[in-house]
Structures are given as C-alpha cells and as structure tokens.
Design a protein around this motif. Structure first.
Motif, PDB file in Angstrom:
ATOM      1  N   PHE A  66      -6.781 -27.951 128.488  1.00  0.00           N
ATOM      2  CA  PHE A  66      -7.118 -26.530 128.469  1.00  0.00           C
ATOM      3  C   PHE A  66      -7.510 -26.092 127.064  1.00  0.00           C
ATOM      4  O   PHE A  66      -8.518 -25.398 126.875  1.00  0.00           O
ATOM      5  CB  PHE A  66      -5.945 -25.703 128.987  1.00  0.00           C
ATOM      6  N   LEU A  67      -6.727 -26.502 126.071  1.00  0.00           N
ATOM      7  CA  LEU A  67      -7.032 -26.132 124.687  1.00  0.00           C
ATOM      8  C   LEU A  67      -8.317 -26.781 124.195  1.00  0.00           C
ATOM      9  O   LEU A  67      -9.067 -26.186 123.431  1.00  0.00           O
ATOM     10  CB  LEU A  67      -5.869 -26.498 123.769  1.00  0.00           C
ATOM     11  N   ALA A  68      -8.602 -27.996 124.659  1.00  0.00           N
ATOM     12  CA  ALA A  68      -9.806 -28.713 124.231  1.00  0.00           C
ATOM     13  C   ALA A  68     -11.063 -28.136 124.882  1.00  0.00           C
ATOM     14  O   ALA A  68     -12.158 -28.235 124.318  1.00  0.00           O
ATOM     15  CB  ALA A  68      -9.680 -30.185 124.563  1.00  0.00           C
ATOM     16  N   MET A  69     -10.927 -27.520 126.048  1.00  0.00           N
ATOM     17  CA  MET A  69     -12.044 -26.911 126.772  1.00  0.00           C
ATOM     18  C   MET A  69     -13.236 -27.857 126.898  1.00  0.00           C
ATOM     19  O   MET A  69     -14.388 -27.477 126.661  1.00  0.00           O
ATOM     20  CB  MET A  69     -12.501 -25.611 126.100  1.00  0.00           C
ATOM     21  N   GLY A  70     -12.960 -29.105 127.237  1.00  0.00           N
ATOM     22  CA  GLY A  70     -14.048 -30.060 127.438  1.00  0.00           C
ATOM     23  C   GLY A  70     -14.816 -30.362 126.171  1.00  0.00           C
ATOM     24  O   GLY A  70     -16.013 -30.628 126.204  1.00  0.00           O
ATOM     25  N   GLY A  71     -14.154 -30.299 125.030  1.00  0.00           N
ATOM     26  CA  GLY A  71     -14.807 -30.582 123.753  1.00  0.00           C
ATOM     27  C   GLY A  71     -15.337 -29.345 123.049  1.00  0.00           C
ATOM     28  O   GLY A  71     -15.813 -29.419 121.921  1.00  0.00           O
ATOM     29  N   HIS A  72     -15.258 -28.204 123.703  1.00  0.00           N
ATOM     30  CA  HIS A  72     -15.775 -26.963 123.115  1.00  0.00           C
ATOM     31  C   HIS A  72     -14.647 -26.012 122.703  1.00  0.00           C
ATOM     32  O   HIS A  72     -14.907 -24.864 122.352  1.00  0.00           O
ATOM     33  CB  HIS A  72     -16.680 -26.243 124.116  1.00  0.00           C
ATOM     34  N   GLY A  73     -13.428 -26.466 122.734  1.00  0.00           N
ATOM     35  CA  GLY A  73     -12.270 -25.621 122.450  1.00  0.00           C
ATOM     36  C   GLY A  73     -12.311 -24.979 121.083  1.00  0.00           C
ATOM     37  O   GLY A  73     -11.939 -23.811 120.931  1.00  0.00           O
ATOM     38  N   ILE A  74     -12.764 -25.713 120.069  1.00  0.00           N
ATOM     39  CA  ILE A  74     -12.782 -25.153 118.713  1.00  0.00           C
ATOM     40  C   ILE A  74     -13.667 -23.909 118.657  1.00  0.00           C
ATOM     41  O   ILE A  74     -13.331 -22.918 118.011  1.00  0.00           O
ATOM     42  CB  ILE A  74     -13.220 -26.212 117.664  1.00  0.00           C
ATOM     43  N   TYR A  75     -14.791 -23.936 119.356  1.00  0.00           N
ATOM     44  CA  TYR A  75     -15.706 -22.796 119.350  1.00  0.00           C
ATOM     45  C   TYR A  75     -15.143 -21.634 120.170  1.00  0.00           C
ATOM     46  O   TYR A  75     -15.270 -20.468 119.774  1.00  0.00           O
ATOM     47  CB  TYR A  75     -17.073 -23.205 119.899  1.00  0.00           C
ATOM     48  N   VAL A  76     -14.551 -21.973 121.305  1.00  0.00           N
ATOM     49  CA  VAL A  76     -13.982 -20.936 122.175  1.00  0.00           C
ATOM     50  C   VAL A  76     -12.846 -20.220 121.466  1.00  0.00           C
ATOM     51  O   VAL A  76     -12.824 -18.992 121.369  1.00  0.00           O
ATOM     52  CB  VAL A  76     -13.496 -21.541 123.502  1.00  0.00           C
ATOM     53  N   TRP A  77     -11.878 -20.977 120.957  1.00  0.00           N
ATOM     54  CA  TRP A  77     -10.708 -20.359 120.335  1.00  0.00           C
ATOM     55  C   TRP A  77     -11.041 -19.713 119.001  1.00  0.00           C
ATOM     56  O   TRP A  77     -10.463 -18.687 118.642  1.00  0.00           O
ATOM     57  CB  TRP A  77      -9.578 -21.374 120.206  1.00  0.00           C
ATOM     58  N   LEU A  78     -12.009 -20.274 118.282  1.00  0.00           N
ATOM     59  CA  LEU A  78     -12.444 -19.643 117.030  1.00  0.00           C
ATOM     60  C   LEU A  78     -13.103 -18.290 117.317  1.00  0.00           C
ATOM     61  O   LEU A  78     -12.862 -17.312 116.601  1.00  0.00           O
ATOM     62  CB  LEU A  78     -13.404 -20.557 116.277  1.00  0.00           C
ATOM     63  N   SER A  79     -13.896 -18.217 118.364  1.00  0.00           N
ATOM     64  CA  SER A  79     -14.537 -16.944 118.685  1.00  0.00           C
ATOM     65  C   SER A  79     -13.510 -15.903 119.140  1.00  0.00           C
ATOM     66  O   SER A  79     -13.607 -14.731 118.778  1.00  0.00           O
ATOM     67  CB  SER A  79     -15.620 -17.128 119.746  1.00  0.00           C
ATOM     68  N   TYR A  80     -12.518 -16.335 119.927  1.00  0.00           N
ATOM     69  CA  TYR A  80     -11.448 -15.401 120.319  1.00  0.00           C
ATOM     70  C   TYR A  80     -10.658 -14.933 119.089  1.00  0.00           C
ATOM     71  O   TYR A  80     -10.346 -13.747 118.966  1.00  0.00           O
ATOM     72  CB  TYR A  80     -10.486 -16.058 121.312  1.00  0.00           C
TER      73      TYR A  80
END
Length: 74
Positions: free
Chosen positions: A9-23
């Motif tokens: 869930f935190l990794a978001m399929g490799g896009h987690g850094i962008y998702v959580w950084l934007s939040y």
C-alpha cells in the motif's frame, strides 16, 4: 484498490514516493495558508485597535463622533 500488505500500500506499485510526497506537500501548504491567514488577521486587528485608540486620544472629549451631527440643544 487491493494491496497484499501495508508495505505494498505504501509503495503504491512503485509510485508511492510521488503519491505520499504530493499528499505531504499539499498538507504542509494548506497548514501554512491557514496559519499565515490567522497571523495576518491578528496583525490587522491589532493595527485597527491601535488606530482606534490613537484617534480616540486625539479627539477632544466634547467633540461629536465622526459622522454624527453636534448636539446643539441649549
């Protein structure tokens, strides 16, 4: 969306850094906007109070308030 684990869930399929950084960035900017607005409002209110006190101190005690006609009853 279905994730096998919390880590997925935190990794978001490799896009987690962008998702959580934007939040995180959105939350930080929203907090700064709210805190900045409150700070400016308090500063403006203090300045309005100081200005009213200065105007009250300059006005003689027997003069009418601005916008009011003098009381000429004798």
């Amino acid at each position: 969306m279905y994730f096998d684990s919390f880590a997925d869930f935190l990794a978001m399929g490799g896009h987690g850094i962008y998702v959580w950084l934007s939040y995180g960035l959105m939350t930080a900017l929203l907090a700064l906007l709210i805190l900045g607005s409150r700070w400016h409002q308090r500063r403006w209110l203090r300045e309005q109070h100081r200005q009213a006190v200065r105007q009250q101190a300059r006005r003689p005690a027997d003069s009418p308030e601005p916008g009011r006609a003098p009381d000429n009853r004798n």
